[in-house]
Design an enzyme around this catalytic site. Structure first.
Site, PDB file in Angstrom:
ATOM      1  N   HIS A 167      -9.481  11.879  18.769  1.00  0.00           N
ATOM      2  CA  HIS A 167      -9.287  11.285  17.442  1.00  0.00           C
ATOM      3  C   HIS A 167      -7.806  11.156  17.073  1.00  0.00           C
ATOM      4  O   HIS A 167      -6.933  11.817  17.643  1.00  0.00           O
ATOM      5  CB  HIS A 167      -9.993  12.133  16.380  1.00  0.00           C
ATOM      6  CG  HIS A 167      -9.453  13.534  16.289  1.00  0.00           C
ATOM      7  ND1 HIS A 167      -8.294  13.850  15.620  1.00  0.00           N
ATOM      8  CD2 HIS A 167      -9.916  14.703  16.804  1.00  0.00           C
ATOM      9  CE1 HIS A 167      -8.067  15.141  15.710  1.00  0.00           C
ATOM     10  NE2 HIS A 167      -9.033  15.685  16.441  1.00  0.00           N
TER      11      HIS A 167
ATOM     12  N   GLU B 136     -15.629  19.579  17.842  1.00  0.00           N
ATOM     13  CA  GLU B 136     -14.578  20.410  18.427  1.00  0.00           C
ATOM     14  C   GLU B 136     -15.101  21.804  18.747  1.00  0.00           C
ATOM     15  O   GLU B 136     -16.095  22.272  18.174  1.00  0.00           O
ATOM     16  CB  GLU B 136     -13.382  20.480  17.461  1.00  0.00           C
ATOM     17  CG  GLU B 136     -12.205  21.342  17.935  1.00  0.00           C
ATOM     18  CD  GLU B 136     -11.580  20.858  19.245  1.00  0.00           C
ATOM     19  OE1 GLU B 136     -12.275  20.927  20.280  1.00  0.00           O
ATOM     20  OE2 GLU B 136     -10.403  20.465  19.222  1.00  0.00           O
TER      21      GLU B 136
END
Length: 251
Positions: free
Chosen positions: A19, A96
């Site tokens: 990202h 994550e």
């Protein structure tokens, strides 16, 4: 090397795309599974990278895009699906690495409060007592998300620094002793892997699109030439700039 068989993945080419930048990345704060949004630079990074990926040959008819459901990844992914005109798939298994009590803290705060854990993390050793997830679990849940993809020529997998690292290691058969053989992905950089029989081959790592200085041209449009994706891997003896201030760059 790990001898655990890989599940079949119905896509022969993978782009693992981290990202764009968040304010927490810029200030060295561990995000883990907390959900800070992209900052202005992160949105710009996503726009530049998405244009370059489309210009490199991604096509709507044979590309699938799947993202972590955390907003920083989903917003990054949406820049690409908007250009391609295809739906975005979200999968929480691409989130994550859960970092337990470190989430929301800066590197300096973790070093001060948990010095032994921090020393183990810097050295690449297992971190005990932090909570969160074990690296092997991160790899397996992300790999399960890939195994559930629909068949396509290429999958763009929009995820996070730690998760991408564990997934690359798992696909290449690297065990715990080989963690961090590859430098961590910078914000909005990607790795490209291709299936080669039952194994995977790393074709490119840490590719990104650099911003042009003011007055040096505009961002590319799909179908036209684009800035050359630039590896962010440092020279021997240097540290990746992503790892200096970006707490999530090293899983």
């Amino acid at each position: 090397m790990t001898g655990t068989p890989l599940p079949p993945v119905p896509v022969p080419r993978l782009l693992l795309w981290r990202h764009g930048r968040t304010e927490w990345n810029a200030t060295g704060r561990f995000q883990g599974q907390l959900d800070p949004p992209l900052d202005a630079e992160g949105r710009n990074q996503a726009a530049r990278a998405a244009l370059a990926l489309v210009a490199s040959g991604l096509a709507a008819e044979d590309t699938v895009v799947v993202s972590s459901d955390l907003s920083r990844a989903a917003e990054t992914a949406a820049t690409l699906t908007g250009l391609l005109g295809i739906p975005l798939r979200e999968d929480p298994r691409l989130r994550e690495h859960g970092l337990g009590c470190w989430e929301g803290l800066t590197r300096a705060e973790v070093a001060d409060r948990y010095p032994d854990q921090y020393a183990d993390w810097l050295a690449g050793r297992p971190v005990r007592g932090r909570g969160g997830e074990e690296p092997a679990h991160v790899a397996e849940r992300a790999l399960a998300a890939l195994a559930d993809l629909p068949p396509a020529r290429v999958a763009v997998v929009v995820t996070h620094g730690g998760t991408a690292g564990r997934l690359v290691e798992r696909l290449l058969g690297l065990g715990p002793d080989h963690r961090r053989v590859f430098g961590s992905l910078a914000n909005c950089a990607w790795s490209e892997l291709a299936a080669q029989g039952p194994q995977w081959r790393l074709l490119r790592h840490n590719s990104s699109v650099l911003a042009l200085p003011d007055g040096h041209g505009a961002a590319p449009r799909p179908g036209r030439s684009s800035p050359i994706p630039t590896p962010d891997t440092p020279a021997s003896g240097e540290r990746n700039p992503a790892e200096i201030g970006d707490a999530d760059a090293v899983g």
